[in-house]
Enzyme design. Sequence first.
Site, PDB file in Angstrom:
ATOM      1  N   ARG C  96      40.556  46.761  47.076  1.00  0.00           N
ATOM      2  CA  ARG C  96      39.773  45.665  46.489  1.00  0.00           C
ATOM      3  C   ARG C  96      38.598  46.164  45.650  1.00  0.00           C
ATOM      4  NH1 ARG C  96      40.805  40.222  49.678  1.00  0.00           N
ATOM      5  NH2 ARG C  96      43.020  40.655  49.907  1.00  0.00           N
ATOM      6  N   LYS C 193      38.405  29.231  44.646  1.00  0.00           N
ATOM      7  CA  LYS C 193      37.090  29.112  45.306  1.00  0.00           C
ATOM      8  C   LYS C 193      36.056  28.971  44.217  1.00  0.00           C
ATOM      9  CE  LYS C 193      38.025  32.114  49.245  1.00  0.00           C
ATOM     10  NZ  LYS C 193      39.194  32.865  48.659  1.00  0.00           N
TER      11      LYS C 193
END
Lengths: 326, 326, 326, 326, 326, 326
Positions: C96, C193
């Site tokens: 990530r 989101k």
Amino acid sequence: MDELKVFTGNAHPALANEITQYLDTPLGQCEVFQFSNENIFVRILDNVRERDTFIVQPLCSPVSQNLVELLIMIDALKRASAGRITAVIPYYGYGRTDKKDQPRVPITARLVADLLTVAGANRVLTIDLHAAQIQGFFNIPIDELTALYLLSRYFEEKSLNKDLVVVATDIGISKRARDLAALLSAPLAIIEKRRFGNRDQAEMLNVIGEVDKKIALTVDDEIDTAGSLVGVISALEERGVKEIYACCTHPILSGQAAQRIASCNVKEVVVTNTVPITEDKKISKITVLSIAPLVGEAIHRIHTGQSVGALFTQDINRSVQATFEI
Amino acid sequence: MDELKVFTGNAHPALANEITQYLDTPLGQCEVFQFSNENIFVRILDNVRERDTFIVQPLCSPVSQNLVELLIMIDALKRASAGRITAVIPYYGYGRTDKKDQPRVPITARLVADLLTVAGANRVLTIDLHAAQIQGFFNIPIDELTALYLLSRYFEEKSLNKDLVVVATDIGISKRARDLAALLSAPLAIIEKRRFGNRDQAEMLNVIGEVDKKIALTVDDEIDTAGSLVGVISALEERGVKEIYACCTHPILSGQAAQRIASCNVKEVVVTNTVPITEDKKISKITVLSIAPLVGEAIHRIHTGQSVGALFTQDINRSVQATFEI
Amino acid sequence: MDELKVFTGNAHPALANEITQYLDTPLGQCEVFQFSNENIFVRILDNVRERDTFIVQPLCSPVSQNLVELLIMIDALKRASAGRITAVIPYYGYGRTDKKDQPRVPITARLVADLLTVAGANRVLTIDLHAAQIQGFFNIPIDELTALYLLSRYFEEKSLNKDLVVVATDIGISKRARDLAALLSAPLAIIEKRRFGNRDQAEMLNVIGEVDKKIALTVDDEIDTAGSLVGVISALEERGVKEIYACCTHPILSGQAAQRIASCNVKEVVVTNTVPITEDKKISKITVLSIAPLVGEAIHRIHTGQSVGALFTQDINRSVQATFEI
Amino acid sequence: MDELKVFTGNAHPALANEITQYLDTPLGQCEVFQFSNENIFVRILDNVRERDTFIVQPLCSPVSQNLVELLIMIDALKRASAGRITAVIPYYGYGRTDKKDQPRVPITARLVADLLTVAGANRVLTIDLHAAQIQGFFNIPIDELTALYLLSRYFEEKSLNKDLVVVATDIGISKRARDLAALLSAPLAIIEKRRFGNRDQAEMLNVIGEVDKKIALTVDDEIDTAGSLVGVISALEERGVKEIYACCTHPILSGQAAQRIASCNVKEVVVTNTVPITEDKKISKITVLSIAPLVGEAIHRIHTGQSVGALFTQDINRSVQATFEI
Amino acid sequence: MDELKVFTGNAHPALANEITQYLDTPLGQCEVFQFSNENIFVRILDNVRERDTFIVQPLCSPVSQNLVELLIMIDALKRASAGRITAVIPYYGYGRTDKKDQPRVPITARLVADLLTVAGANRVLTIDLHAAQIQGFFNIPIDELTALYLLSRYFEEKSLNKDLVVVATDIGISKRARDLAALLSAPLAIIEKRRFGNRDQAEMLNVIGEVDKKIALTVDDEIDTAGSLVGVISALEERGVKEIYACCTHPILSGQAAQRIASCNVKEVVVTNTVPITEDKKISKITVLSIAPLVGEAIHRIHTGQSVGALFTQDINRSVQATFEI
Amino acid sequence: MDELKVFTGNAHPALANEITQYLDTPLGQCEVFQFSNENIFVRILDNVRERDTFIVQPLCSPVSQNLVELLIMIDALKRASAGRITAVIPYYGYGRTDKKDQPRVPITARLVADLLTVAGANRVLTIDLHAAQIQGFFNIPIDELTALYLLSRYFEEKSLNKDLVVVATDIGISKRARDLAALLSAPLAIIEKRRFGNRDQAEMLNVIGEVDKKIALTVDDEIDTAGSLVGVISALEERGVKEIYACCTHPILSGQAAQRIASCNVKEVVVTNTVPITEDKKISKITVLSIAPLVGEAIHRIHTGQSVGALFTQDINRSVQATFEI
């Protein structure tokens, strides 16, 4: 490159603080933390473009964590266009894996050098490597300082000299022990471990050199579990030593080390703060000398292009310490 | 890679010949010579495409010449599309410059490792490095053999064991001396050189450990001018030693070394042929053991993908030697 | 290079065992342990000269430990003259941190690629990277497998197809979710989101696409704390979803993940064993599919020079699984 | 980087002194010597941290020694944290081994470039390479100066122009000969060596171009044994040349070169001091021009960031020389 | 590595086909095309794991396109785990930018060598470099073939020998011209271009050597616009040459080259097919010899580990050609 | 390093001029042209020793030409001893080839990063990479700017917000689309392309999210042939969108792009000038915003060691634009 920035990882912030105090500069702002999945994340908060940056991070427990953290911090500084990145590693872990003394083992001390270099470190500053040859594992400039002057000065002031014998706790440390003996004008003795019989574990400690009725000062680069130290102390006692001091640069003190020191027959164990000593290990027998002034002075000299070699003389060392005590 | 080719430079063709004799393969054909302007020139005469090649070249006198010759041979093999190039360096010169123990000095042992690598060596095979850590100066695989078994077997057969003490001629060699002592089940003593007074040159040799009335066997990695050896011998004599043998792996024997050995009180000096010994140095006190079978066996194992680590046991060593003596 | 050797570190020996079982070869012998000072030590017990070696080690918890262990194992194999070293990393941690999306942060996924390469890895085999671009962080060949066929087959057999909608739990995973949707001939929805207002923490989950009265199958590359998953599930419920399944390749399941899954409204969570799942996390709702046959087959193909690309088709994948079930 | 430091090895200290005199700076303090085992040792005595350092060392006899010395000095400066290291190599030895013109030979001129780079040189300053393409063997910046202006000015002042013909002593030097001819507005002739018959050694010198009743000025990059020069002179005489001058940049003068020059029919041989000329070779026919001002000016320009390219014009060259003569 | 695979980019598929015909192997399957945004895309269709791969791609027009295409093909093969990648570059473009002969210019021939290496090429096979020193720009093995035997054989068969003179069209090509002259046992003449007066463009062609009443054979490595060739031809005519042939290895023939050749006084221009010759340039005066057998034979020898150096003798060259003509 | 020099290749001199205008510095003098044989040649006319140099060169059409030109310019600056070389690549071509999504394809975006690095670039400055992970393809520092603020400001001023929906034209661009949606406080919709049936070419565009009766603003990183855009527009129209705007950073506009835009139902296409737009493509529907102030400000900050990260906030971006408009 005019501005100096000192950052710290999570390995030993107290030491980094002492160093920046010596340098009279604020600690660089950064976040170094772990996500829930244990991925370490780093965010440098100060602008470091073209700055002369230093990261203070000994490779002490948790070792892998601290190593990876250091590598990631170097990568972050590199990608943030830092002008120069110096990894300040007061304790260079993995120093004992510095050769293949049996088939198919790694040379991790070299691997770590390569990891630091590929991550982007431009130089390294360290203290009392397990073997001085580890310097040659790097092709970037490395400055190795020594805590030996600090330790010898401490014992000089105790005025034990007349009866003193310096004892290398192992063949491998005999060179450094000789240097300490020379600084203290004391003779040298050496402990030799040898396996015998056909039981693999049976080990005998030979004391080579004269120690009878003397005050022994054992020296090692690091004290880990203190298991060897306890063995050495009892071997010395058997040989008639009257009092025993111990010293080392790096107080790893893993496992039962503090308890062992507390309960064995050593009078005092003198160490430095290259690695943090947790509260439970701060027992009265252990004296901690700060290497922050030495490291701080070296950083100052690296930053301003002054000789670091000059630090390897008793006199400047003395004045470095003096400066800081005021 | 099926075919093995062993080449030699001008450093030590006699050893290369012994090795190819052990391997039962002809020496590779090449010309290695100097033009009038001292430029070294190399021409490989055998086709080496995809072959498994080895160059035997110790870094002995003339050192710079032999080093440059080796580098040029490696370059020639690389550009001739050799499948793999192993530099067989029985004596790795510059081993003593393996750290910065004073400011602004080189680490030449690392530099040499980098020169070999950049020239195109794929692996290195060597014997008794000055410090085992020099292995870590390389990132290509390196196999370090030891002559210790060869030397210990020689002294075992002399049956001196009972009174024997192995003596490290210097703090720096104490680890290897300990290994020899262990192989011979003998105790260990160590010579410590120390400067004293304010005259820089005054040096005292301390003998650490018990040697009185013993037969001493001194050990070092190399004997250069034999100056230290002479000093050690007289220090041992003063301490009551009754007979002295010396051994080392690399007989550099520069300057007056042979004369010094001839005229001092050593009974025998046992060495190997990692470097050539010129006729004028072949005096009766010096015994030369051949490391050719050991090196030959290692080359054979590297070529066929067998374990070289297995050579580090007395038994295989013994059989290697036996094989060759027949 | 004829012989294949598969080694495992301490990260996931169970998976390594399953893989060697598929390959019908014994696991390579080695010791990988920690000294009291936390220094990791590795000793390869099998001769690996010129062998084709593989190390199975996902970068799961303890992440830093497992990464350093892997690097040291690679160094040990390199110095032991292994013919080729493939790092088999079923879960590539730090995926990530693959870009600088804010100033002065590292790109740790690239750093890890460089660390592996400098340690001496010759190739990498991995599964479902967080971003496929991480392949380009390497200059050594890398094969990225996918668990998507394994997961899609599992859901195909459930015959949920008619009402199914595949839901990307985040914008970032939408591409892989689309691939799963295509395999299952199902439509796609995506969760977005978004922060709003001036309170930094307020976050809203938008469901983009139609989910009302459908059976949702959420997909992500990894489930860490399951915090997002719980949020997604409640957002989907609010939007009228009638039943929810979840799947991912890497079940990190840190902290309270298992409890959260147990208590939320998901029917089943299907994962693979790229990382070990400790006993306390093996709850009934979690189904674990084994990727061992897929990895084993890829190792077999790499070793024998067959196409690994051919594994990226449903049919071969199916047969790989079949082979193993027998 | 504000401070300039010029060091010299043992190859040509006289030239280094002339250069520092031009620069009006003291020569850097260092020790460069050999131990009894021929290991070269270097100790830099001045602090060089962040300084702009230059090492003057032509690769002349003893060639291997001087090359290794230069490499070790570079390593010492690198490890002493020099800010920039420029290898000033007035004569780049091994220039003639710049291609594979037969199978399985090295390209030593490239190897030397790689050795310098891996040792740590940041730039190179040199004069009249054997082939200009050798510049491309480096990836660090290299400045190649030429002594051609110096030589042409010398002959211009002799006012031989009318009858002058410039003669390339070999096909390989014809390009540089043409440049000199152009500077002197003289025609060009070229000597071609050709083997004939089936005896390998029989060699004929063809003179291509008109030389009858002319004053010939032969040019080459270096004069080694002067064997070719003697051959060329007699070939020119046979073709009716009335007077012969010779010039070159690098007076290697190995073996019987000086005697050959003394006894052959050349009127004057003009050379520069890129390499030292020992007293026994300083015969009256040989005129030595100093390149120190040219090198000194180039160092000054490199240090201050001025154009070195500007030196490649007659006018600046003239003023450089003028400056130094005063 | 047992299997050989030859691929071609879009630069010269006809040559690649001739080569695979010589090798009796099908051309490797791959797609090499451009997207609408001009991004070149490559897809290798054959499995190449551990195969010995060759890419045929001269750096001819469109030069940048062909270079980038070659680099991308290398990357594709590297990432597809090819065992070895040989870039077969019959015409190495940018060869004339092989040195800095004026300030602040690139050395593109070195840059191209680095680009090929970083992309992942393991070796290079090329023909008649502009300067042989370009070999030294590579650190990977490079084999340079020559078309000189092919050309000399062609003229031998014409039996022009008695009156023949070989003419270097420029000082820079004089060495190769000498080699051709030696093969044909003919004398050598050299054309020298010189600027004069204070007009920058005024240029005079001097013919050095005797050409009157001779048959001239001019030689160059490449013919570009044929502008120089036309100038050389008229200079030779002025000097009384009776007939003129021209030859070169690489027929670039850009712009009006074919027309110029057609209309000037050259009898025949003999070239090879290292670069493609478009239909409009195939005029009767231009004879094209195929280098495919030579390249094919070299690939065969590289693949099977036979000496490529052996190709540099007339006899084998002859038989190579013979083989193919049948 | 005090002096800043901005050079341009032939890719986009107009942009370079705007940038130097912003920086109030003259454009660096250099020649970048092609010889008749298409070899690109570069000559830097300004002295650049120790200067801080920047080369502006987007990788737009002709792509290979511009890439090779950029590499050669970097080489020229490196060999001319530039202090630092920053490649300013407003459009980083080959961004879409950033992973292996099928067997045996290259990762050209990584290859280009390696080519730039090996040529000698010290840093890179770019805008809106196709995937942010491409940053990690570099190990030299890279600053990626974004045109998103510029684009969002433009649409903010149109006050379309209330009915606006931002539409990602592809799953792959959904993250950047989300960022734009967030800046404009608008909801997000995503177009998903999916193949169906057993005809390989049949493709359906699914619109995920609500768009009925809205004003759509599509976003992509680049518009190439505009073929996808046209498809997206008609899909949106079918779903009831009332008005459509499009924006992207890089207007490649190859082939029939301008005509397609002119004739389709998009109201306005807003782009930046990272690549040049030829006159024939300047149609009224296309609005071009200049990124010169943003790039100029970034160069200024890089040169003076100020934070570039600070540019990633709306406010500074706004002021950068304001400054330039005056």
